[in-house]
Design an enzyme around this catalytic site. Structure first.
Site, mmCIF file in Angstrom:
data_model
loop_
_atom_site.group_PDB
_atom_site.id
_atom_site.type_symbol
_atom_site.label_atom_id
_atom_site.label_comp_id
_atom_site.label_asym_id
_atom_site.label_seq_id
_atom_site.Cartn_x
_atom_site.Cartn_y
_atom_site.Cartn_z
ATOM 1 N N ARG A 1 0.826 -1.219 0.000
ATOM 2 C CA ARG A 1 0.000 0.000 0.000
ATOM 3 C C ARG A 1 0.855 1.262 0.000
ATOM 4 N NH1 ARG A 1 -5.704 -0.927 1.625
ATOM 5 N NH2 ARG A 1 -6.122 -2.726 0.318
ATOM 6 N N ARG B 1 -3.349 6.579 1.140
ATOM 7 C CA ARG B 1 -3.877 7.802 1.756
ATOM 8 C C ARG B 1 -2.968 8.459 2.776
ATOM 9 N NH1 ARG B 1 -9.610 5.547 3.417
ATOM 10 N NH2 ARG B 1 -8.306 3.676 3.424
ATOM 11 N N ARG C 1 -6.182 11.428 -6.136
ATOM 12 C CA ARG C 1 -7.457 10.720 -5.960
ATOM 13 C C ARG C 1 -8.614 11.714 -6.066
ATOM 14 N NH1 ARG C 1 -10.995 9.223 -2.026
ATOM 15 N NH2 ARG C 1 -11.573 7.025 -1.756
ATOM 16 N N ASP D 1 -6.823 -2.828 -7.700
ATOM 17 C CA ASP D 1 -7.369 -3.467 -6.505
ATOM 18 C C ASP D 1 -7.710 -4.913 -6.816
ATOM 19 O OD1 ASP D 1 -8.310 -2.597 -3.654
ATOM 20 O OD2 ASP D 1 -9.809 -4.007 -4.388
ATOM 21 N N TYR E 1 -14.938 -11.935 -0.556
ATOM 22 C CA TYR E 1 -15.618 -10.662 -0.876
ATOM 23 C C TYR E 1 -16.805 -10.895 -1.820
ATOM 24 C CZ TYR E 1 -11.747 -8.158 1.336
ATOM 25 O OH TYR E 1 -10.836 -7.691 2.248
HETATM 26 O O1 1CP Z 1 0.141 0.547 -3.219
HETATM 27 C C1 1CP Z 1 -0.363 -0.582 -3.320
HETATM 28 O O2 1CP Z 1 -0.178 -1.509 -2.501
HETATM 29 C C2 1CP Z 1 -1.129 -0.889 -4.610
HETATM 30 C C3 1CP Z 1 -2.488 -1.009 -4.691
HETATM 31 C C4 1CP Z 1 -3.398 -1.919 -3.877
HETATM 32 C C5 1CP Z 1 -3.294 -3.292 -3.559
HETATM 33 C C6 1CP Z 1 -2.112 -4.215 -3.773
HETATM 34 C C7 1CP Z 1 -4.656 -1.493 -3.412
HETATM 35 C C8 1CP Z 1 -5.167 -0.120 -3.528
HETATM 36 N N1 1CP Z 1 -5.337 -2.578 -2.918
HETATM 37 C C9 1CP Z 1 -4.525 -3.691 -2.963
HETATM 38 C C10 1CP Z 1 -4.845 -5.057 -2.534
HETATM 39 C C11 1CP Z 1 -6.072 -5.332 -1.762
HETATM 40 N N2 1CP Z 1 -7.317 -4.771 -1.886
HETATM 41 C C12 1CP Z 1 -6.171 -6.358 -0.792
HETATM 42 C C13 1CP Z 1 -5.039 -7.313 -0.440
HETATM 43 C C14 1CP Z 1 -4.057 -6.723 0.479
HETATM 44 C C15 1CP Z 1 -4.535 -6.430 1.876
HETATM 45 O O3 1CP Z 1 -4.856 -7.377 2.616
HETATM 46 O O4 1CP Z 1 -4.566 -5.238 2.221
HETATM 47 C C16 1CP Z 1 -7.481 -6.355 -0.286
HETATM 48 C C17 1CP Z 1 -8.052 -7.267 0.791
HETATM 49 C C18 1CP Z 1 -8.207 -5.346 -0.972
HETATM 50 C C19 1CP Z 1 -9.650 -5.004 -0.823
HETATM 51 C C20 1CP Z 1 -9.816 -3.600 -0.422
HETATM 52 N N3 1CP Z 1 -9.672 -2.543 -1.296
HETATM 53 C C21 1CP Z 1 -10.004 -3.074 0.880
HETATM 54 C C22 1CP Z 1 -10.164 -3.910 2.164
HETATM 55 C C23 1CP Z 1 -11.601 -4.044 2.459
HETATM 56 C C24 1CP Z 1 -12.010 -4.818 3.697
HETATM 57 O O5 1CP Z 1 -12.833 -4.250 4.439
HETATM 58 O O6 1CP Z 1 -11.613 -5.979 3.920
HETATM 59 C C25 1CP Z 1 -10.022 -1.669 0.767
HETATM 60 C C26 1CP Z 1 -10.232 -0.671 1.845
HETATM 61 C C27 1CP Z 1 -9.781 -1.372 -0.619
HETATM 62 C C28 1CP Z 1 -9.639 -0.008 -1.219
HETATM 63 C C29 1CP Z 1 -8.245 0.361 -1.577
HETATM 64 N N4 1CP Z 1 -7.449 -0.367 -2.432
HETATM 65 C C30 1CP Z 1 -6.248 0.298 -2.619
HETATM 66 C C31 1CP Z 1 -6.287 1.502 -1.836
HETATM 67 C C32 1CP Z 1 -5.204 2.539 -1.774
HETATM 68 C C33 1CP Z 1 -7.537 1.526 -1.197
HETATM 69 C C34 1CP Z 1 -8.061 2.649 -0.304
HETATM 70 C C35 1CP Z 1 -8.990 3.441 -1.164
HETATM 71 C C36 1CP Z 1 -8.978 4.929 -1.028
HETATM 72 O O7 1CP Z 1 -8.147 5.639 -1.620
HETATM 73 O O8 1CP Z 1 -9.902 5.394 -0.343
#
Ligand code: 1CP
Length: 343
Positions: free
Chosen positions: A25, A29, A38, A75, A152
């Site tokens: 990540r 943010r 964003r 994502d 999911y």
């Molecule tokens: O910088 C990076 O790492 C690249 C981008 C990236 C990656 C590899 C994002 C952007 N998401 C992911 C993987 C991801 N997405 C996973 C696997 C890794 C982990 O366990 O964290 C999972 C479970 C998700 C699903 C997801 N997407 C969640 C979790 C939801 C939950 O409640 O279980 C969330 C909050 C997101 C949104 C997201 N994806 C990425 C970002 C930066 C964000 C936040 C969004 C924003 O800007 O508001």
């Protein structure tokens, strides 16, 4: 052939004097420049599907910190969306999807040949990054592992214990297994296209592997990943693969051989000294500083970072966090971690 990309050297099994480093990540943010881009995109999904802006946020942490790898900004839930699930993000809460719980829901998904139409902007982002990244920076593509993506798709949102997915597995095994199979095939197709577009490495995120018990862990975390890795290795033998079965605990031992992955990523629940003796003996490991240090900083951060580097110093290691950096992290603590690793 010698490469300038240190991450590729570690993935090939080389023990480097200083471990290369990137951060889960890393585009996120906690960075003001991410929040600005964003806002320009409008919302998270618009950012993911805008190749110019997605490439821009991927590059931001490379410019700021000089990480050894960039990870494609996308994502794990884009694949379910391309398969026909509705997907939206509720501000302050997280993702929401239409749910899959019956054979009819499965029939309504799209044939896998059609996923690339939706996903083509992602491949475009990879192509832009390929052009714009410094030559020493490794480009990592990724997807969710089938079990995590299925949790999911079944629940329609993130869940603390993956209860709905466990329930479907128990009560309608045929639908559950068909869904895992379909995600497995879709993931092979999706990652193969990322590699063709220019990803140097791909990573599978099995964030919820830890909730699978007994034979389920083998059947639904390990076997689908093994199938994806074997298929990708057949098509792209030169491309290294990282697997991240988060929460595997003692079951981390032996996972290089069981999955076929070139590198196993460790979460911060794993003791580095134990992992050096029981996991790194199989190949490269990645990890595993607790992400809370990016919030708290100070001497604890320095001490833990040094302990991890020391524990893994006698084998191939890529420094990383044990899970993604959180939005409340202080960007200065990231710099302190990097300086400590490279000191
Ligand atoms: O910088 C990076 O790492 C690249 C981008 C990236 C990656 C590899 C994002 C952007 N998401 C992911 C993987 C991801 N997405 C996973 C696997 C890794 C982990 O366990 O964290 C999972 C479970 C998700 C699903 C997801 N997407 C969640 C979790 C939801 C939950 O409640 O279980 C969330 C909050 C997101 C949104 C997201 N994806 C990425 C970002 C930066 C964000 C936040 C969004 C924003 O800007 O508001």
């Amino acid at each position: 052939m010698a490469t300038e990309k240190l991450i590729l050297r570690a993935l090939a099994g080389e023990t480097l004097p200083t471990p290369p480093i990137w951060m889960m990540r890393q585009a996120g943010r906690y960075l003001p420049e991410y929040k600005a881009t964003r806002a320009q995109a409008g919302d998270f999904l618009s950012l993911c599907y805008n190749p110019e802006l997605a490439a821009e946020v991927t590059l931001q942490p490379i410019r700021r910190y000089g990480f050894d790898a960039a990870i494609l900004f996308a994502d794990i839930l884009l694949l379910p969306q391309a398969m026909g699930a509705d997907l939206w993000f509720v501000t302050g809460e997280g993702p929401r999807l239409s749910t899959i719980t019956t054979a009819d829901d499965m029939i309504n998904l799209k044939p896998l040949e059609d996923i690339h139409e939706t996903l083509s902007p992602i491949y475009e982002t990879v192509k832009i990054l390929r052009q714009e990244l410094p030559k020493e920076t490794t480009l990592i593509g990724f997807a969710g592992a089938p079990w995590t993506v299925a949790t999911y798709m079944i629940a329609g949102q993130g869940t603390p214990d993956q209860g709905p997915a466990h329930k479907l597995k128990r009560e309608n095994r045929a639908v559950f297994e068909a869904l895992i199979d379909m995600i497995t095939e879709g993931t092979i197709a999706y990652l193969s296209k990322q590699i063709e577009a220019g990803a140097d490495v791909v990573k599978l995120f099995d964030s919820w592997a830890g909730s699978l018990q007994g034979a389920d862990f083998i059947d639904f975390s390990i076997k689908p990943q093994q199938r994806i890795i074997a298929a990708l290795k057949e098509m792209h033998p030169e491309t290294p693969i990282i697997a991240f079965p988060r929460g595997a605990g003692e079951r981390y031992a032996g996972l290089h051989a069981a999955t076929g992955a070139d590198c196993i990523a460790l979460d911060d629940g794993v003791d580095p000294v134990w992992a050096a003796a029981n996991v790194q003996t199989g190949g490269c490991v990645q990890g595993n500083l607790a992400s809370r240090h990016m919030v708290t900083g100070g001497e604890d951060l320095v001490r833990e970072t040094k302990a991890i580097c020391k524990a893994f110093a006698n084998g191939p290691h890529i420094f990383n966090l044990g899970h993604g950096i959180t939005p409340d992290a202080n960007p200065d603590n990231v710099q302190l971690m990097i300086d400590t690793v490279r000191a």
